[in-house]
Design an enzyme around this catalytic site. Structure first.
Site, PDB file in Angstrom:
ATOM      1  N   ASP A   1      -5.896  -3.637  -2.346  1.00  0.00           N
ATOM      2  CA  ASP A   1      -4.916  -3.363  -1.290  1.00  0.00           C
ATOM      3  C   ASP A   1      -4.198  -4.623  -0.791  1.00  0.00           C
ATOM      4  O   ASP A   1      -4.826  -5.595  -0.379  1.00  0.00           O
ATOM      5  CB  ASP A   1      -5.641  -2.697  -0.126  1.00  0.00           C
ATOM      6  CG  ASP A   1      -4.701  -2.030   0.862  1.00  0.00           C
ATOM      7  OD1 ASP A   1      -3.517  -2.410   0.918  1.00  0.00           O
ATOM      8  OD2 ASP A   1      -5.142  -1.122   1.579  1.00  0.00           O
TER       9      ASP A   1
ATOM     10  N   SER B   1       0.824  -1.200   0.000  1.00  0.00           N
ATOM     11  CA  SER B   1       0.000   0.000   0.000  1.00  0.00           C
ATOM     12  C   SER B   1       0.867   1.263   0.000  1.00  0.00           C
ATOM     13  O   SER B   1       1.710   1.426  -0.867  1.00  0.00           O
ATOM     14  CB  SER B   1      -0.967  -0.040   1.196  1.00  0.00           C
ATOM     15  OG  SER B   1      -2.016   0.882   1.025  1.00  0.00           O
TER      16      SER B   1
END
Length: 269
Positions: free
Chosen positions: A157, A43
Site C-alpha cells: 500500500d 491505493s
C-alpha cells in the site's frame, strides 16, 4: 495572445471503501468544467484515478459501484498465506475489467501511482508500464492482501509512504493542486465501543498511521478536500457490504467539492 490557462492536478488519497468519495469529487469538477491535467493516486485513489485517466469519464464507475461491491466481497473468499490473508487474484480481475489491459502510455490524462517497496520502506512512484499491476501494488494493504512483485520490487500500500501524493502531481507540472483526503473522521467516536480483537487492533493502528501521515504530508496542496465520513476499519467494511451507502458517499464527495468550488475557480482564473 490569449493567456495560458493554469494546469490542474488532482491528488487522490487512499482510504479503502471510502474511495467512492473520490467519484463524487470528480463528478463535481466535471460538472463545473474544471480541467484535470494530471492525476496522482494512492491505493483506492490509484484505482479511481486510473479509471478517469483511461476514459476521462466517471459515470460508468459510479453506475458499476454496486456490482463492484459484490465482486470485492467475493475477492475475500480466496485466502492465501503466509504473506497476506487474501491472494488478490479476484480483485485483480475486477480492476482489469474496469481499466482494461492498458499501459500508462495509453492513458488520456497523465497518471502517477504511488506504492511502497516493503524491502526498503521507500516510496515507489510509478509512471509507466502495466497499469493493473501498479494499481494492485498501490492497494496491497499489508496483512490483508498479498504484496505485488513488479519490476524487481515488492509493493504494498502506497499509504505507508505517501497517502495523498500532492507532491507527485506538483512535480508532474500542475500549477494548481487539488487534493482529496479520505481521513477526516472522528476516531474516538467511531471506535468507542469496538472490542479489542486482533483484527480491530491492527485495523485501528493502520488507520492511525494513514490519517497522521496524510494530514502531515499535504504541503503542496492548494486546495484540500476532506469530506467528513465514518466508514473506517473493520466496522466500515461491514457497513460497506451490508448497507446501501454507495450513493451516499458519492454525494458526500460531490457536496464537499462544490463547497470548495469558489476557491478552486479563483485559483484557476
Amino acid at each position: 495572445m490569449p493567456k495560458k490557462r493554469k494546469k490542474v492536478g488532482l491528488a487522490l488519497g487512499g482510504g479503502a471503501v471510502r474511495g467512492l468519495i473520490h467519484v463524487g469529487v470528480i463528478k463535481a469538477l466535471m460538472e463545473n468544467n474544471i480541467p484535470i491535467d494530471y492525476i496522482a493516486g494512492c491505493s483506492i485513489g490509484a484505482w479511481v484515478g486510473a479509471y478517469f485517466a483511461t476514459y476521462e469519464n466517471i459515470d460508468i464507475f459510479e453506475k458499476e459501484a454496486a456490482r463492484l461491491k459484490r465482486a470485492t466481497l467475493f475477492s475475500f473468499l480466496e485466502p492465501t498465506f503466509p504473506s497476506g490473508l487474501v491472494r488478490g487474484d479476484a480483485l485483480r480481475k475486477i480492476v482489469a475489467k474496469t481499466v482494461g489491459h492498458k499501459k500508462f502510455s495509453d492513458l488520456v490524462i497523465p497518471l502517477a501511482i504511488v506504492a511502497t517497496d516493503i524491502n526498503n520502506g521507500q516510496e515507489v512512484d510509478i509512471h509507466d508500464g502495466d497499469l493493473v499491476s501498479a494499481i494492485m501494488g498501490s492497494m496491497a494493504v499489508p496483512i490483508m492482501y498479498k504484496p505485488v512483485r513488479r519490476n524487481g520490487k515488492i509493493l504494498v500500500d502506497g499509504g505507508l509512504s505517501n497517502p495523498v501524493p500532492d507532491n507527485i502531481v506538483k512535480k508532474m507540472g500542475a500549477d494548481v493542486v487539488i487534493s482529496v483526503s479520505l481521513d477526516n473522521y472522528d476516531y474516538a467516536k467511531i471506535y468507542k465501543d469496538t472490542k479489542m480483537t486482533l483484527l480491530n487492533v491492527a485495523s485501528r493502528s493502520f488507520s492511525i498511521i494513514y490519517r497522521n501521515l496524510s494530514f502531515a504530508l499535504m504541503s503542496d496542496s492548494d486546495i484540500v478536500i476532506k469530506p467528513k465520513n465514518d466508514l473506517v476499519g473493520m466496522t466500515g467494511w461491514k457497513r460497506f457490504f451490508m448497507d446501501k451507502i454507495d450513493q451516499k458517499f458519492i454525494n458526500i464527495g460531490r457536496k464537499e467539492a462544490e463547497r470548495a468550488m469558489p476557491k478552486i475557480k479563483e485559483l484557476i482564473s
